[in-house]
Design an enzyme around this catalytic site. Structure first.
Site, mmCIF file in Angstrom:
data_model
loop_
_atom_site.group_PDB
_atom_site.id
_atom_site.type_symbol
_atom_site.label_atom_id
_atom_site.label_comp_id
_atom_site.label_asym_id
_atom_site.label_seq_id
_atom_site.Cartn_x
_atom_site.Cartn_y
_atom_site.Cartn_z
ATOM 1 N N MET A 279 44.927 25.684 123.845
ATOM 2 C CA MET A 279 43.733 26.535 123.997
ATOM 3 C C MET A 279 43.066 26.234 125.337
ATOM 4 S SD MET A 279 42.090 26.776 120.159
ATOM 5 C CE MET A 279 42.400 25.095 119.628
ATOM 6 N N ALA A 280 43.034 27.260 126.195
ATOM 7 C CA ALA A 280 42.433 27.118 127.517
ATOM 8 C C ALA A 280 40.953 26.766 127.361
ATOM 9 C CB ALA A 280 42.584 28.426 128.290
ATOM 10 N N GLN B 26 51.894 23.324 128.763
ATOM 11 C CA GLN B 26 52.245 24.741 128.908
ATOM 12 C C GLN B 26 52.003 25.263 130.322
ATOM 13 O OE1 GLN B 26 49.824 28.103 127.250
ATOM 14 N NE2 GLN B 26 51.541 28.311 125.854
ATOM 15 N N CYS C 160 49.762 35.079 126.431
ATOM 16 C CA CYS C 160 48.396 35.311 126.905
ATOM 17 C C CYS C 160 48.170 36.817 127.125
ATOM 18 C CB CYS C 160 48.129 34.547 128.193
ATOM 19 S SG CYS C 160 46.419 34.750 128.708
ATOM 20 N N LYS D 171 55.982 29.794 123.713
ATOM 21 C CA LYS D 171 54.992 30.269 122.743
ATOM 22 C C LYS D 171 54.778 31.754 123.005
ATOM 23 C CE LYS D 171 50.450 29.791 120.792
ATOM 24 N NZ LYS D 171 49.566 30.698 121.539
ATOM 25 N N ASN E 255 52.194 30.624 113.676
ATOM 26 C CA ASN E 255 50.816 30.510 114.169
ATOM 27 C C ASN E 255 50.036 31.791 113.904
ATOM 28 O OD1 ASN E 255 49.342 31.109 117.305
ATOM 29 N ND2 ASN E 255 48.530 29.584 115.905
ATOM 30 N N GLY E 256 48.788 31.576 113.485
ATOM 31 C CA GLY E 256 47.880 32.712 113.334
ATOM 32 C C GLY E 256 47.092 32.669 112.049
ATOM 33 N N ASP E 257 45.778 32.467 112.206
ATOM 34 C CA ASP E 257 44.825 32.612 111.097
ATOM 35 C C ASP E 257 44.931 31.543 110.019
ATOM 36 O OD1 ASP E 257 44.116 34.896 112.465
ATOM 37 O OD2 ASP E 257 45.101 36.274 111.070
ATOM 38 N N GLY F 189 44.893 26.689 115.644
ATOM 39 C CA GLY F 189 44.041 26.840 116.818
ATOM 40 C C GLY F 189 42.578 26.847 116.450
HETATM 41 C C1 LIG Z 1 39.776 29.580 123.243
HETATM 42 C C2 LIG Z 1 41.247 29.881 123.120
HETATM 43 C C3 LIG Z 1 42.073 29.603 124.181
HETATM 44 C C4 LIG Z 1 43.457 29.848 124.090
HETATM 45 N N1 LIG Z 1 44.278 29.494 125.117
HETATM 46 C C5 LIG Z 1 45.631 29.589 124.979
HETATM 47 C C6 LIG Z 1 46.521 29.049 125.963
HETATM 48 O O1 LIG Z 1 46.108 28.453 126.971
HETATM 49 N N2 LIG Z 1 47.849 29.208 125.748
HETATM 50 C C7 LIG Z 1 48.355 29.846 124.644
HETATM 51 O O2 LIG Z 1 49.574 29.960 124.490
HETATM 52 N N3 LIG Z 1 47.535 30.334 123.692
HETATM 53 C C8 LIG Z 1 46.201 30.201 123.824
HETATM 54 N N4 LIG Z 1 45.370 30.639 122.811
HETATM 55 C C9 LIG Z 1 45.954 31.185 121.583
HETATM 56 C C10 LIG Z 1 46.123 30.092 120.516
HETATM 57 O O3 LIG Z 1 47.034 29.108 120.951
HETATM 58 C C11 LIG Z 1 46.611 30.682 119.180
HETATM 59 O O4 LIG Z 1 47.839 31.318 119.389
HETATM 60 C C12 LIG Z 1 45.631 31.707 118.585
HETATM 61 O O5 LIG Z 1 44.303 31.232 118.652
HETATM 62 C C13 LIG Z 1 45.986 32.027 117.124
HETATM 63 O O6 LIG Z 1 45.938 30.874 116.318
HETATM 64 P P1 LIG Z 1 44.676 30.583 115.333
HETATM 65 O O7 LIG Z 1 44.508 31.796 114.469
HETATM 66 O O8 LIG Z 1 45.070 29.350 114.571
HETATM 67 O O9 LIG Z 1 43.486 30.377 116.224
HETATM 68 C C14 LIG Z 1 43.997 30.426 122.915
HETATM 69 C C15 LIG Z 1 43.134 30.730 121.859
HETATM 70 C C16 LIG Z 1 41.783 30.467 121.941
HETATM 71 C C17 LIG Z 1 40.895 30.786 120.764
#
Ligand SMILES: Cc1cc2nc3c(=O)[nH]c(=O)nc-3n(C[C@H](O)[C@H](O)[C@H](O)COP(=O)(O)O)c2cc1C
Length: 328
Positions: free
Chosen positions: A17-18, A70, A101, A140, A201-203, A225
């Site tokens: 997560m950026a 990454q 992204c 990813k 991954n997701g939710d 995430g």
């Molecule tokens: C604040 C934020 C920053 C993110 N930055 C990246 C990133 O740098 N690289 C990436 O592959 N995904 C990034 N994502 C996506 C997450 O890795 C993940 O795929 C997405 O949030 C879904 O998972 P979740 O439902 O568990 O949050 C980011 C998501 C969030 C919320």
């Protein structure tokens, strides 16, 4: 789960997560049991131009390992060169390529989710990267660009043919951004059609959901995430539940604020107090999520500029809350 020659002690992965997954938070995630932590994405061009901010993002604390770093990019030459740099100059264990992204600034440069439209490009780029480095290479991705272009299976197969060591799949399209719900059926299809490890991954918002997804779709790992933001207990409780079926209790307000301050202290070590205080505003709001009577403390967070102020604000809140709880 094994990714190349790297063995994970459990299948719970902190999502990249950026703006969040720097060494301060990653180390907390690791201490809360995550089997793998992923770093925030770094630009290939940033690395190659030796941009100070990009190079700082490559720092890995020994205690965070195993760690996946990454990179993102749209052109073969710069992507491969950046991967080589990461391979030689960092102690990351895994090199991950961002193909998810959705942000226009990134997709306009043919990077991130743009790749999802072209399985041949994925094959070519991943193969060239795998050839150039020693560390395992993973990808990813999202499931597709939009609902008319969902090539998740083809894309994951391209990663596998190219020598990729694992694939993490976020069950949304690029066009969805973060709207709607993640489509785990498609993640399940990917799992059925490749033999490299698949991380779903997701939710995922609870330990039970993580286990249900693993059981139903057969994925090798779960990536978490947003549910871990201000809540590393989500990682710990998921690991515990997967390992012994026990749902560990939720943390108390005081436990949450203790970890929030540990997070701040580590961010101060990393970036100095000014930057850390600013960055901690969003994290603190996340740590407060789910706690009662946070209205005034939330309003005050955005004025905090020092560690001392933040600590006083948070522990005054906890003291008051505990008083109220004692009385009632
Ligand atoms: C604040 C934020 C920053 C993110 N930055 C990246 C990133 O740098 N690289 C990436 O592959 N995904 C990034 N994502 C996506 C997450 O890795 C993940 O795929 C997405 O949030 C879904 O998972 P979740 O439902 O568990 O949050 C980011 C998501 C969030 C919320």
């Amino acid at each position: 789960m094994k990714i190349g020659d790297i063995t994970l002690k459990n299948p719970v992965v902190l999502a990249p997560m950026a703006g969040v997954c720097n060494p301060a938070f990653r180390l907390i995630a690791k201490e809360f049991g995550a089997g793998l932590v992923c770093a925030e994405m770094v630009s290939d061009k940033g690395i190659l131009h030796e941009n100070e901010r990009s190079l700082k993002m490559l720092y890995v604390d020994e205690r965070e390992k195993p760690l996946s770093l990454q990179i993102f990019g749209g052109e073969r030459e710069s992507l491969v060169a950046a991967a080589k740099y990461v391979d030689k100059n960092t102690n990351a264990d895994i090199i991950d390529i961002n193909m998810g992204c959705p942000v226009p600034k990134i997709t306009k440069c043919d990077a991130g989710a743009k790749w999802l439209l072209d399985p041949d490009k994925i094959y070519e780029m991943v193969a060239a990267t795998v050839d150039a480095v020693q560390k395992p290479v993973t990808v990813k991705m999202r499931i597709g660009w939009d609902e008319d272009h969902i090539y998740a299976v083809k894309n994951a197969q391209a990663v596998e043919r190219a020598g990729g060591a694992a694939v993490a799949v976020h069950g949304r399209t690029r066009v969805q951004m973060y709207e709607g719900v993640a489509d785990w059926d498609i993640i399940g299809e990917v799992k059925k059609n490749v033999s490299i490890p698949v991380i779903g991954n997701g939710d995922i918002s609870s330990p039970q959901e993580a286990k249900d997804r693993m059981d139903q779709y057969g994925v090798d790992g779960v990536m978490i995430g947003r549910a871990a933001l201000g809540n590393p207990w989500m990682l710990y409780r998921t690991v515990q539940y997967l390992q012994n079926g026990i749902i560990a209790p939720e943390p108390t307000a005081r436990e949450k604020m203790n970890i929030c301050m540990l997070h701040m202290d580590r961010l101060i070590d990393l970036k100095g107090e000014d930057v850390a205080a600013r960055e901690m505003r969003k994290h603190t709001a996340w740590y407060l999520k789910g706690l009662p009577q946070t209205g005034s403390v939330r309003n005050a967070i955005n004025q905090m500029t020092t560690r001392e102020e933040m600590s006083k604000l948070l522990f005054d809140y906890v003291d008051q809350l505990e008083e109220v709880q004692k009385i009632s």
